[in-house]
Design a protein around this motif. Sequence first.
Motif, PDB file in Angstrom:
ATOM      1  N   ILE D 214     -18.069  -0.196 -29.470  1.00 50.94           N
ATOM      2  CA  ILE D 214     -18.988   0.336 -30.476  1.00 50.94           C
ATOM      3  C   ILE D 214     -18.892   1.857 -30.512  1.00 50.94           C
ATOM      4  O   ILE D 214     -18.777   2.469 -31.574  1.00 50.94           O
ATOM      5  CB  ILE D 214     -20.429  -0.101 -30.172  1.00 50.94           C
ATOM      6  CG1 ILE D 214     -20.586  -1.588 -30.480  1.00 50.94           C
ATOM      7  CG2 ILE D 214     -21.413   0.716 -30.984  1.00 50.94           C
ATOM      8  CD1 ILE D 214     -21.972  -2.109 -30.242  1.00 50.94           C
ATOM      9  N   ILE D 217     -15.706   3.190 -32.158  1.00 53.71           N
ATOM     10  CA  ILE D 217     -15.643   2.982 -33.602  1.00 53.71           C
ATOM     11  C   ILE D 217     -16.623   3.890 -34.335  1.00 53.71           C
ATOM     12  O   ILE D 217     -16.277   4.557 -35.313  1.00 53.71           O
ATOM     13  CB  ILE D 217     -15.919   1.503 -33.949  1.00 53.71           C
ATOM     14  CG1 ILE D 217     -14.754   0.645 -33.462  1.00 53.71           C
ATOM     15  CG2 ILE D 217     -16.108   1.330 -35.443  1.00 53.71           C
ATOM     16  CD1 ILE D 217     -14.932  -0.831 -33.683  1.00 53.71           C
ATOM     17  N   ILE D 233     -12.534   1.313 -41.621  1.00 55.59           N
ATOM     18  CA  ILE D 233     -13.705   0.614 -42.155  1.00 55.59           C
ATOM     19  C   ILE D 233     -14.407   1.490 -43.186  1.00 55.59           C
ATOM     20  O   ILE D 233     -14.663   1.070 -44.314  1.00 55.59           O
ATOM     21  CB  ILE D 233     -14.670   0.217 -41.014  1.00 55.59           C
ATOM     22  CG1 ILE D 233     -14.065  -0.937 -40.209  1.00 55.59           C
ATOM     23  CG2 ILE D 233     -16.028  -0.209 -41.583  1.00 55.59           C
ATOM     24  CD1 ILE D 233     -14.857  -1.307 -38.979  1.00 55.59           C
ATOM     25  N   LEU D 242     -12.991  -4.464 -49.377  1.00 54.10           N
ATOM     26  CA  LEU D 242     -13.854  -5.095 -48.387  1.00 54.10           C
ATOM     27  C   LEU D 242     -13.120  -6.113 -47.535  1.00 54.10           C
ATOM     28  O   LEU D 242     -13.507  -6.395 -46.411  1.00 54.10           O
ATOM     29  CB  LEU D 242     -15.041  -5.767 -49.086  1.00 54.10           C
ATOM     30  CG  LEU D 242     -16.277  -4.914 -49.340  1.00 54.10           C
ATOM     31  CD1 LEU D 242     -17.039  -4.707 -48.043  1.00 54.10           C
ATOM     32  CD2 LEU D 242     -15.925  -3.557 -49.917  1.00 54.10           C
ATOM     33  N   VAL D 245     -11.885  -4.266 -44.689  1.00 58.58           N
ATOM     34  CA  VAL D 245     -13.004  -3.977 -43.788  1.00 58.58           C
ATOM     35  C   VAL D 245     -13.259  -5.163 -42.871  1.00 58.58           C
ATOM     36  O   VAL D 245     -13.367  -5.029 -41.652  1.00 58.58           O
ATOM     37  CB  VAL D 245     -14.281  -3.670 -44.591  1.00 58.58           C
ATOM     38  CG1 VAL D 245     -15.480  -3.543 -43.669  1.00 58.58           C
ATOM     39  CG2 VAL D 245     -14.104  -2.404 -45.404  1.00 58.58           C
ATOM     40  N   TRP D 246     -13.313  -6.339 -43.485  1.00 59.43           N
ATOM     41  CA  TRP D 246     -13.607  -7.531 -42.679  1.00 59.43           C
ATOM     42  C   TRP D 246     -12.463  -7.877 -41.754  1.00 59.43           C
ATOM     43  O   TRP D 246     -12.681  -8.400 -40.659  1.00 59.43           O
ATOM     44  CB  TRP D 246     -13.996  -8.692 -43.580  1.00 59.43           C
ATOM     45  CG  TRP D 246     -15.419  -8.576 -44.033  1.00 59.43           C
ATOM     46  CD1 TRP D 246     -15.866  -8.001 -45.181  1.00 59.43           C
ATOM     47  CD2 TRP D 246     -16.577  -8.984 -43.316  1.00 59.43           C
ATOM     48  NE1 TRP D 246     -17.235  -8.031 -45.219  1.00 59.43           N
ATOM     49  CE2 TRP D 246     -17.702  -8.641 -44.090  1.00 59.43           C
ATOM     50  CE3 TRP D 246     -16.771  -9.617 -42.082  1.00 59.43           C
ATOM     51  CZ2 TRP D 246     -19.005  -8.896 -43.676  1.00 59.43           C
ATOM     52  CZ3 TRP D 246     -18.069  -9.888 -41.678  1.00 59.43           C
ATOM     53  CH2 TRP D 246     -19.169  -9.527 -42.476  1.00 59.43           C
ATOM     54  N   ILE D 249     -13.079  -5.929 -38.864  1.00 57.74           N
ATOM     55  CA  ILE D 249     -14.188  -6.484 -38.086  1.00 57.74           C
ATOM     56  C   ILE D 249     -13.703  -7.663 -37.256  1.00 57.74           C
ATOM     57  O   ILE D 249     -14.081  -7.822 -36.098  1.00 57.74           O
ATOM     58  CB  ILE D 249     -15.329  -6.902 -39.027  1.00 57.74           C
ATOM     59  CG1 ILE D 249     -15.950  -5.649 -39.638  1.00 57.74           C
ATOM     60  CG2 ILE D 249     -16.387  -7.701 -38.284  1.00 57.74           C
ATOM     61  CD1 ILE D 249     -16.952  -5.926 -40.731  1.00 57.74           C
ATOM     62  N   ALA D 252     -12.019  -6.300 -34.352  1.00 54.75           N
ATOM     63  CA  ALA D 252     -12.995  -5.808 -33.387  1.00 54.75           C
ATOM     64  C   ALA D 252     -13.629  -6.959 -32.622  1.00 54.75           C
ATOM     65  O   ALA D 252     -13.794  -6.894 -31.402  1.00 54.75           O
ATOM     66  CB  ALA D 252     -14.073  -4.992 -34.101  1.00 54.75           C
ATOM     67  N   ALA D 253     -13.953  -8.038 -33.348  1.00 55.82           N
ATOM     68  CA  ALA D 253     -14.596  -9.169 -32.682  1.00 55.82           C
ATOM     69  C   ALA D 253     -13.640  -9.815 -31.687  1.00 55.82           C
ATOM     70  O   ALA D 253     -14.017 -10.153 -30.561  1.00 55.82           O
ATOM     71  CB  ALA D 253     -15.064 -10.183 -33.715  1.00 55.82           C
ATOM     72  N   GLY D 256     -13.138  -7.366 -28.829  1.00 62.26           N
ATOM     73  CA  GLY D 256     -14.351  -7.308 -28.025  1.00 62.26           C
ATOM     74  C   GLY D 256     -14.509  -8.544 -27.165  1.00 62.26           C
ATOM     75  O   GLY D 256     -14.781  -8.448 -25.971  1.00 62.26           O
TER      76      GLY D 256
ATOM     77  N   THR E 132     -19.858  -8.482 -30.521  1.00 64.82           N
ATOM     78  CA  THR E 132     -18.617  -7.713 -30.506  1.00 64.82           C
ATOM     79  C   THR E 132     -18.307  -7.179 -31.898  1.00 64.82           C
ATOM     80  O   THR E 132     -17.422  -6.365 -32.062  1.00 64.82           O
ATOM     81  CB  THR E 132     -17.439  -8.576 -30.018  1.00 64.82           C
ATOM     82  OG1 THR E 132     -17.278  -9.658 -30.939  1.00 64.82           O
ATOM     83  CG2 THR E 132     -17.707  -9.130 -28.641  1.00 64.82           C
ATOM     84  N   ILE E 133     -19.034  -7.664 -32.898  1.00 66.63           N
ATOM     85  CA  ILE E 133     -18.884  -7.085 -34.231  1.00 66.63           C
ATOM     86  C   ILE E 133     -19.526  -5.710 -34.226  1.00 66.63           C
ATOM     87  O   ILE E 133     -20.666  -5.567 -33.814  1.00 66.63           O
ATOM     88  CB  ILE E 133     -19.575  -7.964 -35.293  1.00 66.63           C
ATOM     89  CG1 ILE E 133     -18.826  -9.286 -35.422  1.00 66.63           C
ATOM     90  CG2 ILE E 133     -19.608  -7.250 -36.626  1.00 66.63           C
ATOM     91  CD1 ILE E 133     -19.412 -10.195 -36.480  1.00 66.63           C
TER      92      ILE E 133
END
Lengths: 307, 268, 268, 279, 287
Positions: D214, D217, D233, D242, D245-246, D249, D252-253, D256, E132-133
């Motif tokens: 987090i 970013i 993003i 978009l 952007v996703w 994400i 990132a998910a 993460g 994590t988002i």
Amino acid sequence: ADQVTLQLKWVTQAQFAGYYVALDKGFYAEEGLDVTIKPGGPDIAPAQVIAGGGADVVLDWMPSALASREKGLALVNIAQPFKSSGMMLTCRKDAGVASPADFKGKTLGVWFFGNEYPFLSWMSKLGYSTEGGADGVTVLKQGFNVDPILQGQAACVSTMTYNEYWQIIDAGLSPDDLVVFKYEDQGVATLEDGMYVLEDNLKDPAFVEKMVKFVRASMKGWKWAEENPDDAAMIVLDNDASGAQTEAHQKRMMGEVAKLTAGSNGALDPADYERTVASLLSGGSDPVISKAPEGAWTHMITDKALN
Amino acid sequence: MTAAQANETAAPVISAKGLNLTFQTNDGPVHALKDVNLEINKGDFVSFIGPSGCGKTTFLRVMADLEKPTAGSITVNGVSPEEARKTRAYGYVFQHAGLYPWRTIGGNIRLPLEIMGYTKSDQDERVKRVLDLVELSGFEKKFPWQLSGGMQQRASIARALAFDADILLMDEPFGALDEIVRDHLNEQLLQLWARTNKTIGFVTHSIPEAVYLSTRIVVMSPRPGRITDVIESTLPRERPLDIRDTPEFLEIAHRVREGLRAGHAYDD
Amino acid sequence: MTAAQANETAAPVISAKGLNLTFQTNDGPVHALKDVNLEINKGDFVSFIGPSGCGKTTFLRVMADLEKPTAGSITVNGVSPEEARKTRAYGYVFQHAGLYPWRTIGGNIRLPLEIMGYTKSDQDERVKRVLDLVELSGFEKKFPWQLSGGMQQRASIARALAFDADILLMDEPFGALDEIVRDHLNEQLLQLWARTNKTIGFVTHSIPEAVYLSTRIVVMSPRPGRITDVIESTLPRERPLDIRDTPEFLEIAHRVREGLRAGHAYDD
Amino acid sequence: MGWIVFGVIAWALGWGLNVWLSRLPRSRATGLAVPVVFGITLLLIWESIVRGFGISPVLLPAPSAIAGRFVASTGILWEDFVQTVLKGALSGYVFGCGAAFLTAVVVDRFPFLRRGLLPVGNFVAALPIIGMAPILVMWFGFDWQSKAAVVVVMVFFPMLVNTVEGLQATDAMQRDLMRTYASGYWTTLRKLRLPAAMPFIFNGLKIATTLALIGAIVAEFFGSPIRGMGFRISTSVGQLALDLVWAEIVVAAIVGSAFYGGVALLEKAVTFWHPSQRG
Amino acid sequence: MRKSFLPVLTVVAAIFVLWYAMAVVLNAAWAKDQAKRAGVELSFSELVADTWAQDKPKLPAPHQVAAEIWETTVEKKITSKRSLVFHSGITLSSTLLGFVLGTVLGIGLAVGIVYNRVMDMSVMPWVIASQTIPILAIAPMIIVVLNAVGISGLLPKAIISMYLSFFPVVVGMVKGLRSPDMMQLDQMRTWNATASQQFWKLRLPSSMPYLFASLKIAMAASLVGAIVGELPTGAVAGLGARLLAGSYYGQTIQIWSALIMAAALAACLVAIIGLIQRVTLKRMGMA
Ligand SMILES: Nc1ncnc2c1ncn2[C@@H]1O[C@H](COP(=O)(O)OP(=O)(O)OP(=O)(O)O)[C@@H](O)[C@H]1O
Ligand SMILES: Nc1ncnc2c1ncn2[C@@H]1O[C@H](COP(=O)(O)OP(=O)(O)OP(=O)(O)O)[C@@H](O)[C@H]1O
Ligand SMILES: Cc1ncc(C[n+]2csc(CCO)c2C)c(N)n1
Ligand SMILES: [Mg+2]
Ligand SMILES: [Mg+2]
């Protein structure tokens, strides 16, 4: 009264004085409009807001609006209060920049978030790559302020004649230390801060009627602001919810903004439009827009509003 | 060996004189030990028995320099407990096995040896020997939680035996075990004691256990912990489990119970 | 009263036939109970004794419908344990008092009454009565941690007595207490049993305790848990603590110990 | 309409399947299958809502569009991943956690320091440190160094507090045992207190993983080179891309979760002995 | 408490000393630069004095921040847009709303997870994945999208707060609701207690210590959410907006005072929960 929501491109400041004046002086009310002004911010995309139905009319820069149009969001320019562009690239002399030829190998601060298009087309016109290296320029995503130039992290940063330039001056650099390249002077000026609505809405006569009133009142506001810059700045200040703006800065900004709006009665000059489109199309391998847009502007509103 | 042994018995291993210990707590001072006098000789097996909270653990901790008395004096092998501790005179077994879960049984037993700087081969040899002693050979590579409570307790005893401490202090080591396992470990402990001639201080709640194991039984009273009775066992050193059904045994047990009851308030 | 009582004694309160229970674990199946047959009559005091892990707790849990047998049948008051549980036939006392720390002693005892929907005044009356019964009157407003272990255990027994369960199941209720306190509670439990004529199932590790309390002693063998011996006590119902020194008592204790030892492997 | 019906059916099917799966005896397969079915159901519902209600892709793109963009833009996504995760987050994570660990060991040595620093550390750990991002970007420049600095500041205190707490986590009996061995400070630290502290240290490390990502970013919002996940993003929102952007994400998910999962695996290996890990 | 007073004071004092020293180090370059431009030579004491009194320092000295905070809290009317109290209030309201929403959502999910097998097996991995988002990174977009569906004002910010704060609550409450041991649950069974009796009389009370521990984290997270949610909403109002506006105009003193104010707010909120925790647990006999 008819409801109108206006989405600004940026935070509350004298850049948008005309609208706040119109609101404060009751010009909108006179037209029977109940106007809500939504301030923008660093990560608010006006196009996205209008797509989501969060506003009836948005202020945007034409490159960004045309790019959105190509993405399938049919924005139409209905009025253009800003005649000239206030954008410039401000450089430090001691970084060794005297002319655009010196950009090569330098680091330049640029605004993104849809504001990068004028810069990109300028660079492609100059034939510089933006990927860095000795033959290109290194681009920084400039944040919310002019720190990069103050701290020597960038040779040049993007500034507006009415805003960031003065922040550099306020920070202690003198005009003698600086070289500025106005987009206007470089022949790459694009139209800024036009009013845009969704094309579909224009098929609705009631909406058109509303916009006519809105544009008329807004332009009245702008002209009032041009004539009473200091009062206009104070009105802006009153409307700033963050309480962060200063009087001196806003008054100075109003003075500079007035120079940019002076040449416009609100109607878009098709020549300016053509110039903007040409500049955007010329972007070499990766132009901002790939073909000349159709129906991206109309005089329908201004014709009614200004007569 | 026997001559030297006889020689050593002369001087007491542990000698406490007028020991007092008061804990300062938020609810005011707690007088845990009061005027405690005791001598323990080389090779003695001394049990401490008394109601909960009477100071048995505290007394053992004072001996091992884990607690400082607030008054009185105590010597261990003629020196202060601290010096004795620094010469690694103690093997201490806590009520809960207290094995380190991240070490195998072997690793746990090896721990004091590593700390005391035994050579690798010496370590191996000793670990093997004490594992044999407590009948845990074959479990060296297991982790503590993979063993039953009784086995863990044996491992913890092995750990205290692995290095050459001549004083073994045990704080209710078998409190958590069932009677049969306990009987068995009692027997083994006696054998071990006979073999090694260590001096043992042993805290327990069980009267039969105290009588069965000890050469002397120290009965303590509730707070402030005082020694109310010291009972010398008349039982022979050789003690089969059956000895517990003899009148002599029952007689001593009876004396201990009486001593205990005298100090007990019955209100909890 | 006595007539009805005699009437009830005819049908067994608990009747287990060919009970088997296997736990499926990650390390393969664990056979906890094997071919267990037992009848418990109204007013019996039955103790279960056996080495650790032999299935005593499991058996008690099966009776209380906390565990389902994998084979065999069990009836309680002539119906299934589940139905008996739904009619709130059980008072269950666990090894640790298990009082809720956020409720006072009174609140803890009131808890099952609230759950079973007794009226407020009935609750008050019952709480008062059982507190009297276990000699804790005056401690109603105290929190559990303000009481000693023995008092907590008494409160937990009071909680199981507060409602009219006619079967009392107790899983090592005194395991964590010291001997003197334990003796005292044993005495009280016997008195209570005599007064209420409840049927009691009682798990213990202590041979004297089992012998002192029970009308029958069930000896179990290590896994798979089987019943190896059922010893009927010849002791009178009236039992002073001294009874433990009589030859009759020692004789029964000896029988139990032999029974236990027969099944014990010593490698726990 | 058809899409909405499809969505309802997908939801019913997914739920039903999961009810059935969860009744099966618990195993590794069902433990994995249930959340996967749940996730797929969510995606299907999302897809049918976007299509069924004709939601503008400028507001919320459909999962299929995101997947398409993801596949088409792996180059960009990789470049951003390197910039933000490897350079910014990871270096800051390693440096921040390392520094916190060493500080904790030093602090622990001196009870005075510990008593003073722990409340302060606890206090700072609860503060909105992310607000320091614009300042740190100002101090450390635009490239990954400032992102790493933000990450360092964000992870330092949670890690410090956890480690100090962990070093205190031995019980009195274990320490007494070491005392009876006349074991010195460093020996006790190495043989007892560090192993005993590991569950706490890993707790800190796990908290720090999410903070690190987090932090890296968000810091890019206050200035960055023209690559990086945060840059992409914000820029792509401005360009109404978009789907990109996703896609970021999603990266990132995944990163993460993988980061967290990796630390959790390491934890399992190191603290295999802890009751919570024996399961 | 008293025992740690002196150490804490020492540490705080050390922080201040370090802060002043850092201010000199960081601001010296600018001071020298300015002096060179003006053609004067600065003595050391002049340099130090200058670094502690700049208008837009890289790092403002503590007293500058203190003066700014004093000016914007005490000397301004609370209703004034230049009052930090006003902005704190705005941030506070969305923090609290988000916190309440997050707590409710978190407890609801936890109850579902504990009582429903399907939820137990399916939800938890996704709850972890959800965190994590980088919600903070897409906060602006979320706000715009929520605006599009007619949710505006306090709620969008509160939803970001909620997203950050529900996580610790779920994790803590699942642990807490599962904290009664097997024995206590079995006991309930022998009394033939219903699921709701089991929840209200056993699971919920046992989970209290966990709940409060999570609430503290959730509150801190909620504040972060509110601040970040304010960053892009057009720098309208709130501490986040102050932070942004300060950054936009290079007003470092303003940034720091907003930061310190946010820190104080966080500390107060967490302390309040701590207080409630102490009172509740004491009354429950658990402290
Ligand atoms: N560190 C301490 N601080 C304050 N009081 C203590 C401390 N250690 C022990 N006490 C108190 O001192 C008294 C004696 O404690 P000790 O542990 O020696 O009793 P014990 O005889 O071992 O009891 P048990 O049989 O329950 O183990 C008790 O009242 C106890 O509460
Ligand atoms: N839920 C369970 N799952 C798997 N195995 C179990 C379970 N409960 C008990 N066991 C196993 O069943 C066997 C019998 O257990 P039980 O608890 O009935 O023994 P016990 O006689 O009460 O022992 P103790 O005296 O130690 O309390 C043990 O080997 C135990 O490990
Ligand atoms: C993140 C970020 N994006 C864009 C701009 C540029 N911008 C858009 S409208 C406007 C008006 C001038 O004040 C300016 C500068 C910025 N400054 N920061
Ligand atoms: Mg003790
Ligand atoms: Mg059991």
